[in-house]
Structure formats: C-alpha cells, structure tokens
Enzyme design. Structure first.
Site, PDB file in Angstrom:
ATOM      1  N   HIS A  69      -7.276  11.794   0.013  1.00  0.00           N
ATOM      2  CA  HIS A  69      -6.920  10.337  -1.324  1.00  0.00           C
ATOM      3  C   HIS A  69      -6.146   8.754  -0.132  1.00  0.00           C
ATOM      4  O   HIS A  69      -5.691   9.081   0.622  1.00  0.00           O
ATOM      5  CB  HIS A  69      -5.400  10.949  -1.169  1.00  0.00           C
ATOM      6  CG  HIS A  69      -4.350  10.228  -2.133  1.00  0.00           C
ATOM      7  ND1 HIS A  69      -3.169  10.414  -2.851  1.00  0.00           N
ATOM      8  CD2 HIS A  69      -4.417   8.434  -2.316  1.00  0.00           C
ATOM      9  CE1 HIS A  69      -2.543  10.078  -4.212  1.00  0.00           C
ATOM     10  NE2 HIS A  69      -3.294   8.664  -3.837  1.00  0.00           N
ATOM     11  N   HIS A  71      -6.845   4.627  -0.078  1.00  0.00           N
ATOM     12  CA  HIS A  71      -7.092   3.549  -0.608  1.00  0.00           C
ATOM     13  C   HIS A  71      -7.857   2.680  -0.063  1.00  0.00           C
ATOM     14  O   HIS A  71      -7.878   1.954   0.981  1.00  0.00           O
ATOM     15  CB  HIS A  71      -5.661   2.838  -1.228  1.00  0.00           C
ATOM     16  CG  HIS A  71      -5.190   3.820  -1.927  1.00  0.00           C
ATOM     17  ND1 HIS A  71      -5.078   3.883  -3.807  1.00  0.00           N
ATOM     18  CD2 HIS A  71      -3.812   4.403  -2.150  1.00  0.00           C
ATOM     19  CE1 HIS A  71      -4.725   4.252  -4.970  1.00  0.00           C
ATOM     20  NE2 HIS A  71      -3.423   5.813  -3.638  1.00  0.00           N
ATOM     21  N   LEU A  72      -9.404   2.206  -0.222  1.00  0.00           N
ATOM     22  CA  LEU A  72     -10.399   1.248   0.553  1.00  0.00           C
ATOM     23  C   LEU A  72     -10.148   0.076  -0.066  1.00  0.00           C
ATOM     24  O   LEU A  72     -10.512  -1.285  -0.265  1.00  0.00           O
ATOM     25  CB  LEU A  72     -11.272   1.593   0.497  1.00  0.00           C
ATOM     26  CG  LEU A  72     -11.617   3.346   1.521  1.00  0.00           C
ATOM     27  CD1 LEU A  72     -12.733   4.027   1.158  1.00  0.00           C
ATOM     28  CD2 LEU A  72     -10.971   2.970   2.757  1.00  0.00           C
ATOM     29  N   ARG A  73      -9.290  -0.304  -1.119  1.00  0.00           N
ATOM     30  CA  ARG A  73      -8.965  -1.796  -1.908  1.00  0.00           C
ATOM     31  C   ARG A  73     -10.182  -2.629  -2.052  1.00  0.00           C
ATOM     32  O   ARG A  73     -10.906  -2.984  -3.060  1.00  0.00           O
ATOM     33  CB  ARG A  73      -8.217  -2.734  -1.079  1.00  0.00           C
ATOM     34  CG  ARG A  73      -6.724  -1.835  -0.458  1.00  0.00           C
ATOM     35  CD  ARG A  73      -6.372  -1.609  -2.778  1.00  0.00           C
ATOM     36  NE  ARG A  73      -5.024  -1.368  -1.487  1.00  0.00           N
ATOM     37  CZ  ARG A  73      -3.609  -0.445  -2.132  1.00  0.00           C
ATOM     38  NH1 ARG A  73      -4.330  -0.256  -2.713  1.00  0.00           N
ATOM     39  NH2 ARG A  73      -2.762  -0.047  -1.662  1.00  0.00           N
ATOM     40  N   ASN A 103      -8.630   3.109  -7.992  1.00  0.00           N
ATOM     41  CA  ASN A 103      -7.239   1.690  -9.004  1.00  0.00           C
ATOM     42  C   ASN A 103      -8.297   0.395  -7.364  1.00  0.00           C
ATOM     43  O   ASN A 103      -7.262  -0.730  -7.415  1.00  0.00           O
ATOM     44  CB  ASN A 103      -6.061   1.958  -8.027  1.00  0.00           C
ATOM     45  CG  ASN A 103      -5.880   2.315  -7.049  1.00  0.00           C
ATOM     46  OD1 ASN A 103      -6.231   2.164  -5.575  1.00  0.00           O
ATOM     47  ND2 ASN A 103      -4.333   1.761  -6.813  1.00  0.00           N
ATOM     48  N   HIS A 190      -1.637  12.479 -10.286  1.00  0.00           N
ATOM     49  CA  HIS A 190      -0.445  11.275  -9.355  1.00  0.00           C
ATOM     50  C   HIS A 190       0.370  11.171 -10.514  1.00  0.00           C
ATOM     51  O   HIS A 190       0.721  11.124 -11.882  1.00  0.00           O
ATOM     52  CB  HIS A 190      -0.333   9.934  -9.591  1.00  0.00           C
ATOM     53  CG  HIS A 190       0.248   9.048  -9.616  1.00  0.00           C
ATOM     54  ND1 HIS A 190       0.857   8.521  -8.426  1.00  0.00           N
ATOM     55  CD2 HIS A 190       1.530   8.849 -10.032  1.00  0.00           C
ATOM     56  CE1 HIS A 190       2.063   7.621  -8.187  1.00  0.00           C
ATOM     57  NE2 HIS A 190       2.568   7.895  -9.180  1.00  0.00           N
ATOM     58  N   ASN A 289       5.219   5.288  -2.840  1.00  0.00           N
ATOM     59  CA  ASN A 289       5.103   5.892  -4.115  1.00  0.00           C
ATOM     60  C   ASN A 289       4.687   7.139  -4.180  1.00  0.00           C
ATOM     61  O   ASN A 289       3.013   6.950  -3.889  1.00  0.00           O
ATOM     62  CB  ASN A 289       4.730   4.904  -5.682  1.00  0.00           C
ATOM     63  CG  ASN A 289       4.302   5.732  -6.880  1.00  0.00           C
ATOM     64  OD1 ASN A 289       4.843   6.405  -7.124  1.00  0.00           O
ATOM     65  ND2 ASN A 289       3.995   4.882  -8.321  1.00  0.00           N
ATOM     66  N   ASP A 316      -3.083   9.367   1.549  1.00  0.00           N
ATOM     67  CA  ASP A 316      -2.158   8.462   0.508  1.00  0.00           C
ATOM     68  C   ASP A 316      -2.350   6.720   1.822  1.00  0.00           C
ATOM     69  O   ASP A 316      -1.513   5.809   1.164  1.00  0.00           O
ATOM     70  CB  ASP A 316      -1.050   8.630  -0.407  1.00  0.00           C
ATOM     71  CG  ASP A 316      -0.821   7.605  -1.741  1.00  0.00           C
ATOM     72  OD1 ASP A 316      -1.705   6.802  -1.958  1.00  0.00           O
ATOM     73  OD2 ASP A 316       0.289   7.552  -1.810  1.00  0.00           O
TER      74      ASP A 316
HETATM   75 ZN   LIG Z   1      -0.004   8.340  -6.206  1.00  0.00          ZN
END
Ligand SMILES: [Zn+2]
Length: 455
Positions: A69, A71-73, A103, A190, A289, A316
């Site tokens: 999990h 996030h590499l954007r 995302n 999620h 979140n 995350d």
């Molecule tokens: Zn999440």
C-alpha cells in the site's frame, strides 16, 4: 558498523559478488550470506575470495520488505511524489517491492497506465514497483475497470483497489471478486461506508465530541468489512482489507479466518502507535483516512498482528505537498508518509513490546505481503538458492525523525521530532545494493519484463 564499502558510489554498477559478514538472519545465529549474480548462493561460514565485503556485525538480516500500500502519485501529481522519489524512499526504508495505488491522475484503470507506472519503476531500479489496478473506471464506483486487460498486461497486475474510495456498491464488489478469481487476483478494499462518514474529520468518540469535529464512526469501517467477508465467502474469492483501524474490525477478520474465508488484512505503522489524542492540537499532519483511533484500538491492532489475524504491515505512504497540509484542519488533505519510518515503528510497537520476534517481522513485512501480492521470488527465508532481496537492520540504533532529510518529497511525517529505534543499513534488490551504510547506493534498472510474475 564498520563497513568496508564506505563509498557506495564507488561500487561498479552491476558487479555481482557480495559477502554479508556476520549478520543474524531472521535474528538467529550469526552467519555470512554470499550473493552472486542476483542470488543467495551460500550461507553459514562462506569462503568469498574477491567478493565485496559488507560487515554486518550486530545487524539483523531480513528478507526485503514488501509494501502492499504505497501512493507514488505519478502520473499526475509529480509535485507530491514520483515513482523515482517514492521508490528511492522505499529502498531506504528497507523495501524491495512496493504496490503503487491506483489513485493517480489519470487513474490506473487501464493496461496503458499500469504499464507506464511499471516501466517507470523498472527504469528507476530502486525497488520492484507493482501497480495496483483500479476496481472501477476512474475510481467512480459505477463501472468495473478492465481488470483482465491489466492482469494480462506487462505489469501483471494481481492486486486491485479503489483505495481512497470504497467500492460501496455490493453488486460491483461481488462482480469484481468473481472476476479476479480467473487469475487468482485479490480485491483490496478501502472499507469506509460513505454515508456514515459524510463530512467526517476524525475518529468519532470522546475527543471528537470535545473538539466539536464531525466524527468518523468505527462502524463505518466494520460494516463494509462484514459485508465484504460474506460476499467473498459467497463467491469463493480473495479479499484483502486495507489499513484496518478498529478493534471491531480485528474481531471480524478473526471470525472470518476461523470460518475459512480467504481474507487477509494490513495495518499501518501509524495506527499501531498513534491515537486520536494527537488531534487535540489541530496539527493536520495527524489527519488521515482512516483516522487515528483510540488506545483500545491500538492495543487490539497490535494483538491482531501478534496472533496472525492481521497479516501484513501496509504503510499507506501518502505524501502531500506542503500547502495541502500547512492549512486549517478542515481544509487539509488526508494522509501521512511512512516508507522511511515503518521499520522503526514496527520495532518499537511490536518487537520491543515482546509481541513479535524477528522471524515475525520478516513474516509481516516481507513474506506474507509477497504472497498476497503474488511476488513468488520475494519474501523468502534467506536460504541458498533464493533471489537476493535482503535488508540489513541495526536494532541498536536510535534516531530523531527529521522529514527534511528523507528521500520522499512529502514532509508530512507524523513521527517528525520523535525518537524511534532501529535503522535500515543496507538493502539488496535482486543481488544489487540499493542502500549501503544507510544511504542510497547506485540503483540498476531492472529488466523490463516481469517474467517472474507468470511463475
Ligand atoms: Zn485507503
């Protein structure tokens, strides 16, 4: 540690022979590890003429960490992070593989986007970068994305998630669970019931009542987990629960596993250490979140890891540009960085509390997440013949966390200014050092085809 390799940049790129001297594999007795041509070729007391020596006296050797999990954007939010900066941060945190959440902008919901992220990761060479495919088109929650095309692509996607959003439509969730059975994929949910969390700013409880902030009830997470466990059992598929944050969620997952449902779960480092009391100062660095919960939840999450209910640590890692966090609480973005502090938090909350030994750390940070993400060549046991994905950690080290010194572009670490134990000293990816002496080494691009993924 005195390291005979003092200048990482002096290493000839691609040179294939290393001997790690005197580490404790999985916390056991001291042993050497010989690394040749990407593999561990001998362990114990090894004769290694001509190999580059890495003195690992006092260090614990673990299989390279695998994050489910991250996030590499990239694409789209390169101001927050790129595949290069994020995977470099991951290597410094001891990781040899990360799963990049979908995302981005555009959303990773087609073969084209997942192949783009996959190729950027191979070219950077810091870690394996496994794209996570979106479950629904544009994370919109109304139409199933092309799961099969992403699974068949060069990126060989096996984990699908709308993370950031919940797949709340039960019919779509059922179809997605049915679809991924064809290639033994997994839906990573999620779990957040959207109607129960409208306008929510923090955990619902005593602190939210005191502060007058709209609460985020535990039941909003638990209701979705309960539903999804039953759906997964009904269709005979595989479910992974992202960032479990409440005691009730742990109970539900424990029940599901006893029932024989194929469900796995992860917990973040921040949910293992921090509580909603942190929000009292209104510092948006603590806005996340799912939200930080109570001390009782923290206790249940740690117990859940210790007894195997929770399978893995998922960071995350969610970097944000400064302006998204340095503002009023209600306006601030949700998320925290985590790749470069995850190991230290695990050592503090689980090892130093006696709840987990080093073999347990290998299980939750490497072996089980590798199995969930279908990375059969990672998450080994440091035995001869395995691929040399190896992380060396110094449990005796201590440091004060300073986000300004991190490789991630994000400065939003909730651990800034805290003293944490443990330090990652070296990381080997497929036999090549990406980190030495606690500093980035020269990465080497990986072959562009993930032939292993089909094994
Ligand atoms: Zn999440």
């Amino acid at each position: 540690m005195t390291d005979s390799v003092t200048d990482a940049s002096a290493l000839p790129p691609g040179q294939g022979r290393y001997v790690i001297r005197g580490a404790r594999p999985l916390g056991g007795d001291c042993a050497d590890l010989l690394i040749e041509n990407g593999l561990i070729t001998a362990t114990g007391t090894v004769d290694a003429d001509g190999a580059i020596t890495v003195d690992a006296d006092g260090l614990v050797a673990l299989p390279g960490f695998v994050d489910l999990h991250t996030h590499l954007r990239e694409p789209g939010r390169e101001d927050a992070e790129t595949v290069f900066t994020g995977s470099r941060a991951a290597a410094l945190g001891g990781y040899t593989a990360v799963h990049a959440m979908a995302n981005s902008d555009p959303v990773a919901d087609t073969a084209g986007v997942v192949e783009q992220v996959f190729t950027l990761g191979r070219d950077a060479g810091w870690t394996e970068v496994r794209p996570v495919g979106a479950v629904t088109v544009g994370l919109g929650g109304t139409r199933l994305a092309e799961l099969g095309a992403m699974a068949d692509s060069r990126a060989r996607v096996r984990v699908f998630s709308d993370d950031g959003m919940c797949v709340h439509d039960p019919v779509l969730m059922r179809r997605a669970l049915e679809y991924v059975k064809a290639f033994d994929g997994v839906i990573a949910q999620h779990a957040q019931e959207p109607r129960l969390t409208e306008g929510a700013q923090m955990n619902e409880g005593r602190v939210s009542a005191t502060l007058g902030l709209t609460g985020w009830p535990a039941v909003a997470e638990e209701a979705i987990i309960a539903r999804d466990v039953l759906l997964t059992e009904h269709v005979g598929s595989r479910l992974h629960v992202c960032h479990v944050s409440t005691a009730g969620s742990v109970e539900l997952i424990r029940w599901a596993k006893q029932r024989g449902v194929r469900v796995t779960a992860e917990v973040t480092p921040h949910h293992l250490l921090l509580t909603d009391e942190e929000v009292t100062g209104y510092d948006p660095v603590y806005k996340v979140n799912p939200p930080l919960r109570t001390a009782d939840d923290v206790r249940a999450l740690r117990e859940g890891v210790a007894d195997g209910t929770i399978d893995a640590i998922g960071t995350d890692h969610a970097p944000h540009p400064a302006q998204a966090k340095e503002c009023e609480w209600s306006q601030a973005a949700m998320g925290m960085t985590g790749l470069e502090t995850a190991f230290s938090v695990v050592q503090q909350t689980l090892v130093e509390t006696g709840m987990l030994d080093w073999a347990g750390v290998a299980r939750i940070m490497s072996q089980t997440p590798a199995r969930i993400g279908k990375l059969p060549w990672q998450g080994g046991g440091l035995a001869a013949g395995e691929r040399a994905d190896v992380t060396l950690v110094d449990p005796a080290a201590r440091r004060v966390v300073d986000p300004a010194t991190m490789a991630t572009k994000g400065r939003n670490s909730p651990f800034a200014g805290r003293e944490l134990p443990g330090r990652v000293i070296a990381t080997f990816l497929a036999g090549h050092p990406t980190v030495l002496d606690g500093k980035s080494a020269d990465p080497r691009p990986l072959p562009s085809i993930a032939a292993e993924a089909t094994r």
